[in-house]
Scaffold this motif. Sequence first.
Motif, PDB file in Angstrom:
ATOM      1  N   ALA A   1      46.121  41.677  43.264  1.00 13.60           N
ATOM      2  CA  ALA A   1      46.346  40.035  43.672  1.00 13.60           C
ATOM      3  C   ALA A   1      47.820  39.986  43.091  1.00 13.60           C
ATOM      4  O   ALA A   1      48.396  38.972  44.314  1.00 13.60           O
ATOM      5  CB  ALA A   1      45.501  39.300  42.482  1.00 13.60           C
ATOM      6  N   ALA A   2      48.567  40.560  42.515  1.00 12.10           N
ATOM      7  CA  ALA A   2      49.867  40.272  42.300  1.00 12.10           C
ATOM      8  C   ALA A   2      50.633  40.846  43.568  1.00 12.10           C
ATOM      9  O   ALA A   2      51.477  40.134  43.970  1.00 12.10           O
ATOM     10  CB  ALA A   2      50.645  41.103  40.909  1.00 12.10           C
ATOM     11  N   GLU A   3      50.042  42.147  43.858  1.00 12.75           N
ATOM     12  CA  GLU A   3      51.036  42.747  45.356  1.00 12.75           C
ATOM     13  C   GLU A   3      50.481  41.571  46.425  1.00 12.75           C
ATOM     14  O   GLU A   3      51.342  41.451  47.034  1.00 12.75           O
ATOM     15  CB  GLU A   3      50.117  43.815  45.375  1.00 12.75           C
TER      16      GLU A   3
ATOM     17  N   THR B   1      35.590  50.618  31.698  1.00 13.14           N
ATOM     18  CA  THR B   1      35.642  50.695  33.070  1.00 13.14           C
ATOM     19  C   THR B   1      35.692  49.247  33.387  1.00 13.14           C
ATOM     20  O   THR B   1      36.449  48.935  34.319  1.00 13.14           O
ATOM     21  CB  THR B   1      34.245  51.314  33.375  1.00 13.14           C
ATOM     22  N   ALA B   2      35.299  48.258  32.740  1.00 17.56           N
ATOM     23  CA  ALA B   2      35.460  46.802  33.316  1.00 17.56           C
ATOM     24  C   ALA B   2      36.910  46.569  33.208  1.00 17.56           C
ATOM     25  O   ALA B   2      37.364  45.714  34.035  1.00 17.56           O
ATOM     26  CB  ALA B   2      34.346  45.979  32.704  1.00 17.56           C
TER      27      ALA B   2
ATOM     28  N   GLU C   1      42.032  45.128  35.547  1.00 14.67           N
ATOM     29  CA  GLU C   1      43.583  45.581  35.778  1.00 14.67           C
ATOM     30  C   GLU C   1      43.836  45.963  37.210  1.00 14.67           C
ATOM     31  O   GLU C   1      44.773  45.547  37.810  1.00 14.67           O
ATOM     32  CB  GLU C   1      44.044  46.838  34.815  1.00 14.67           C
ATOM     33  N   VAL C   2      43.110  46.721  37.914  1.00  9.32           N
ATOM     34  CA  VAL C   2      43.373  47.138  39.360  1.00  9.32           C
ATOM     35  C   VAL C   2      43.378  45.811  40.205  1.00  9.32           C
ATOM     36  O   VAL C   2      43.852  45.622  40.990  1.00  9.32           O
ATOM     37  CB  VAL C   2      42.207  48.089  39.864  1.00  9.32           C
ATOM     38  N   LYS C   3      42.204  44.817  39.890  1.00 10.21           N
ATOM     39  CA  LYS C   3      41.927  43.737  40.706  1.00 10.21           C
ATOM     40  C   LYS C   3      43.453  43.129  40.583  1.00 10.21           C
ATOM     41  O   LYS C   3      44.052  42.251  41.357  1.00 10.21           O
ATOM     42  CB  LYS C   3      41.025  43.042  40.313  1.00 10.21           C
TER      43      LYS C   3
END
Length: 125
Positions: A34-36, A22-23, A28-30
């Motif tokens: 950040a990339a977007e 989960t971490a 990955e989502v963060k």
Amino acid sequence: VKTNQEALAKTEPELAKEIKETAEKIKEVKAEKAAEEAAAKEHEAAVAAGRAKEEEERQVAVADFLKKYGFKSVNSPKRSLLWSSYALHKAAKQGDARMVEFLLLEGAVKDQKDSSYFLMGHTLP
């Protein structure tokens, strides 16, 4: 209820593995977010740079036009003995739509009348 019972039935290593997964998903989502955001900022900077370049090119073109035809500024009339004209009228009479647009963007008064208006028998409203 069953989900709680399943969670309680999990062993400590299983829970640790699940927490770790989960971490990792959160990381990955963060990272994607950040990339977007970075890409969006880069795009905004590129657009702003493009606008600044266009504005600089427009100002140079207007300055060259004013100098070429003897106008002191966008809204200053060029006067001769009985005649006055404006840069906007000169560009329009030449059919130079690009320069007309540039002059308007640089603050040319579109309702300004030159001497030909009055020589044709018109009066101000």
